[in-house]
Design a protein around this motif. Structure first.
Motif, PDB file in Angstrom:
ATOM      1  N   SER A 404     -71.779 -21.050  48.952  1.00 51.99           N
ATOM      2  CA  SER A 404     -72.713 -19.832  48.914  1.00 51.99           C
ATOM      3  C   SER A 404     -72.207 -18.929  47.819  1.00 51.99           C
ATOM      4  O   SER A 404     -70.831 -18.620  47.870  1.00 51.99           O
ATOM      5  N   LEU A 405     -72.993 -18.131  47.228  1.00 51.04           N
ATOM      6  CA  LEU A 405     -72.369 -17.315  46.177  1.00 51.04           C
ATOM      7  C   LEU A 405     -72.172 -16.118  47.002  1.00 51.04           C
ATOM      8  O   LEU A 405     -71.048 -15.448  46.434  1.00 51.04           O
ATOM      9  N   ASN A 406     -72.493 -15.987  48.083  1.00 52.76           N
ATOM     10  CA  ASN A 406     -71.793 -14.891  48.982  1.00 52.76           C
ATOM     11  C   ASN A 406     -70.247 -14.699  49.286  1.00 52.76           C
ATOM     12  O   ASN A 406     -69.598 -13.930  49.506  1.00 52.76           O
ATOM     13  N   PHE A 407     -69.808 -16.186  49.147  1.00 53.45           N
ATOM     14  CA  PHE A 407     -68.316 -16.489  49.304  1.00 53.45           C
ATOM     15  C   PHE A 407     -67.771 -16.551  47.955  1.00 53.45           C
ATOM     16  O   PHE A 407     -66.568 -17.039  48.011  1.00 53.45           O
ATOM     17  N   TYR A 408     -68.179 -16.195  46.874  1.00 51.42           N
ATOM     18  CA  TYR A 408     -67.570 -16.125  45.533  1.00 51.42           C
ATOM     19  C   TYR A 408     -66.335 -15.719  45.432  1.00 51.42           C
ATOM     20  O   TYR A 408     -65.167 -16.081  44.782  1.00 51.42           O
ATOM     21  N   GLY A 409     -65.846 -14.666  46.186  1.00 51.16           N
ATOM     22  CA  GLY A 409     -64.613 -13.876  46.026  1.00 51.16           C
ATOM     23  C   GLY A 409     -63.737 -13.988  47.084  1.00 51.16           C
ATOM     24  O   GLY A 409     -62.445 -13.224  47.128  1.00 51.16           O
ATOM     25  N   PHE A 410     -64.162 -14.902  48.307  1.00 54.51           N
ATOM     26  CA  PHE A 410     -63.166 -15.004  49.320  1.00 54.51           C
ATOM     27  C   PHE A 410     -61.764 -15.330  49.121  1.00 54.51           C
ATOM     28  O   PHE A 410     -60.918 -15.042  49.547  1.00 54.51           O
ATOM     29  N   ILE A 411     -61.735 -16.486  48.355  1.00 47.61           N
ATOM     30  CA  ILE A 411     -60.400 -17.122  48.031  1.00 47.61           C
ATOM     31  C   ILE A 411     -59.582 -16.067  47.354  1.00 47.61           C
ATOM     32  O   ILE A 411     -58.224 -15.967  47.527  1.00 47.61           O
ATOM     33  N   PRO A 412     -60.193 -15.333  46.291  1.00 52.85           N
ATOM     34  CA  PRO A 412     -59.323 -14.493  45.399  1.00 52.85           C
ATOM     35  C   PRO A 412     -58.794 -13.431  46.192  1.00 52.85           C
ATOM     36  O   PRO A 412     -57.801 -12.808  45.945  1.00 52.85           O
ATOM     37  N   ALA A 413     -59.548 -13.086  47.483  1.00 56.87           N
ATOM     38  CA  ALA A 413     -59.301 -11.826  48.162  1.00 56.87           C
ATOM     39  C   ALA A 413     -58.145 -12.370  49.228  1.00 56.87           C
ATOM     40  O   ALA A 413     -57.155 -11.564  49.131  1.00 56.87           O
ATOM     41  N   ILE A 414     -58.356 -13.409  49.614  1.00 52.49           N
ATOM     42  CA  ILE A 414     -56.845 -14.009  50.360  1.00 52.49           C
ATOM     43  C   ILE A 414     -55.448 -14.038  49.532  1.00 52.49           C
ATOM     44  O   ILE A 414     -54.728 -13.723  50.086  1.00 52.49           O
ATOM     45  N   LEU A 415     -55.843 -14.452  48.330  1.00 55.06           N
ATOM     46  CA  LEU A 415     -54.622 -14.577  47.413  1.00 55.06           C
ATOM     47  C   LEU A 415     -53.897 -13.119  47.092  1.00 55.06           C
ATOM     48  O   LEU A 415     -53.031 -12.927  47.183  1.00 55.06           O
ATOM     49  N   SER A 416     -54.972 -12.242  47.089  1.00 58.95           N
ATOM     50  CA  SER A 416     -54.572 -10.681  47.025  1.00 58.95           C
ATOM     51  C   SER A 416     -54.039 -10.095  47.946  1.00 58.95           C
ATOM     52  O   SER A 416     -53.203  -9.070  47.896  1.00 58.95           O
ATOM     53  N   ILE A 417     -54.293 -10.491  49.147  1.00 60.64           N
ATOM     54  CA  ILE A 417     -53.405 -10.181  50.321  1.00 60.64           C
ATOM     55  C   ILE A 417     -52.024 -10.695  50.098  1.00 60.64           C
ATOM     56  O   ILE A 417     -51.158  -9.857  50.640  1.00 60.64           O
TER      57      ILE A 417
END
Length: 446
Positions: A404-417
């Motif tokens: 889903s387009l809503n999850f577009y940035g989820f993996i980048p956010a986890i990597l940023s953590i």
């Protein structure tokens, strides 16, 4: 191996040219703290401007060449793959044989790549153009090594962040210019214009950039040929020593890991942001060019009004901490935007975070290592960028087509953590007092 001989010949030609240049009077007041970097900034800006003109064209490849979104992502990744392979090697060669000849060779490769791009009639030609550019992908690791050579450690984070200024200025004009040129002249317009910019970079390097590699400026040009050709065993033992010194540097390793996590997260979002805007908000090439120009102008304003004073007041580590922390919520919520103004706000926050992180982390990395391996380590850093440019588009296109387009940035956010947690590591950085003041590079080589 033929590469050293090519580098030697180019360096010899460049120094012959410099023999006939008028020396600038030492009594003349300097307009900038590091005026010898001015040709480098001009060349970097031209290189980035050529690339940013390419960004708005990505959606049109789907229509004009019948490419899928995955193939468009692969177009970005194939360039990064070859840059990953050849970038560190070019950086290492610049440690031995000089920054200027290797930078010139890299820029020449970019020029040829853009010429092929301009006359591409199918996807195969586009891929070839990006592969050629990737093979000669030493522009940025060598440019960062030059900055590390010339700039005092206490000024390096600020100087490295000036690469971000070049990015901002390029983003201010490049995407909009690329959109206008492709509308009027098709792909040949932005392709030839970008090739002209690459040619301008070559001129800046050949005639105005001074050599700065420590291994070169400490020796006379007359002794170079003997050093390269008569002592191969010394070179091999030196390489082994360099490998050992990098492996034993925990601060540099942690900084490289942190950079890898950050740049993968960043590229996973940025590489697909034009396609995301097109799919989620129906933003066309011209509008996305305007949006990038707005964010570029904003970042220039923020850099001088907020970033520079903040860096001076709270220091490098706290500045990086703020930027890395901002990326986490920004990446999490980008997929939930429903209006163009929300999309712009997210990009503006990302621009500020990038200003606070990318130049600072590179500056810290340059301060954790010895100058004799600056080009090599900056090559490693650029290789991580290449890995991110390979994996990032694949992650972003997967997010756009599978999730889903809503999850577009989820993996980048986890990597940023992960990148954010490493900022609390106690880095061992080079003491300013141990840094030798740089002499005029041109004087030393003449």
């Amino acid at each position: 191996m033929n590469y050293p001989n090519i580098a030697y010949i180019l360096e010899f030609v460049f120094n012959l040219r410099s023999k006939f240049q008028l020396k600038i009077s030492k009594n003349k007041s300097e307009k900038t703290k590091y005026p010898k970097l001015n040709p480098l900034w001009a060349g970097i800006f031209a290189d980035i401007l050529g690339f940013t003109m390419f960004i708005p064209l990505l959606p049109s490849f789907v229509e004009d060449f019948g490419a899928t979104e995955f193939q468009v992502g692969l177009l970005l990744s194939v360039n990064a793959l070859f840059a990953f392979i050849f970038g560190p090697y070019l950086g290492k060669l610049s440690d031995k044989y000089g920054r200027r000849p290797l930078l010139f060779i890299s820029q020449a490769g970019t020029f040829v790549g853009f010429i092929i791009f301009a006359f591409s009639k199918n996807l195969t030609m586009l891929y070839i153009s990006r592969i050629v550019d990737g093979i000669f992908g030493g522009n940025f690791p060598i440019a960062k090594a030059v900055i590390g050579d010339v700039v005092h450690p206490k000024d390096r984070s600020l100087a490295m962040s000036n690469v971000g200024v070049a990015h901002n200025l390029a983003n201010l004009f490049g995407p909009a210019l690329g959109g206008l040129l492709v509308e009027r002249f098709d792909i040949v317009g932005p392709g030839l214009f970008a090739a002209g910019l690459a040619l301008f970079s070559m001129v800046q390097t050949a005639f105005y950039l001074e050599e700065s590699a420590p291994a070169i400026i400490s020796k006379k040009i007359e002794n170079w040929d003997k050093t390269i050709l008569d002592k191969p065993n010394t070179t091999k033992s030196s390489e082994a020593h360099l490998e050992k010194s990098i492996k034993g540097n925990k601060s540099a390793i942690v900084l490289l890991i942190q950079w890898g996590l950050h740049t993968l997260a960043f590229m996973s979002v940025i590489s697909g942001v034009t396609l995301f805007g097109f799919k989620k908000l129906n933003i066309n090439e011209r509008d996305i060019g305007v949006i990038f120009s707005i964010t570029g102008a904003f970042q220039i304003f923020i850099r001088y009004v907020v970033f520079y004073p903040m860096l001076k007041k709270i220091g490098e580590l706290k500045t990086a901490k703020i930027g890395l922390m901002l990326f986490i919520p920004t990446f999490f919520i980008i997929g939930f935007v429903n209006e163009t103004y929300q999309f712009i706000i997210i990009l503006l926050v990302m621009s500020f975070a990038a200003s606070s992180v990318r130049g600072v982390l590179t500056g810290l990395l340059s301060r954790s290592i010895d100058k004799s391996i600056m080009g090599k380590v900056m090559g490693y850093s650029s290789s991580l960028d290449s890995v991110a440019q390979i994996s990032g588009p694949l992650l972003s296109t997967t997010a756009l087509t599978v999730w889903s387009l809503n999850f577009y940035g989820f993996i980048p956010a986890i990597l940023s953590i992960g990148a954010f947690t490493l900022v609390f590591y106690k880095f061992e950085l080079k003491d300013y007092s141990q840094e030798n003041n740089h002499k005029d590079a041109l004087t030393k080589t003449e």
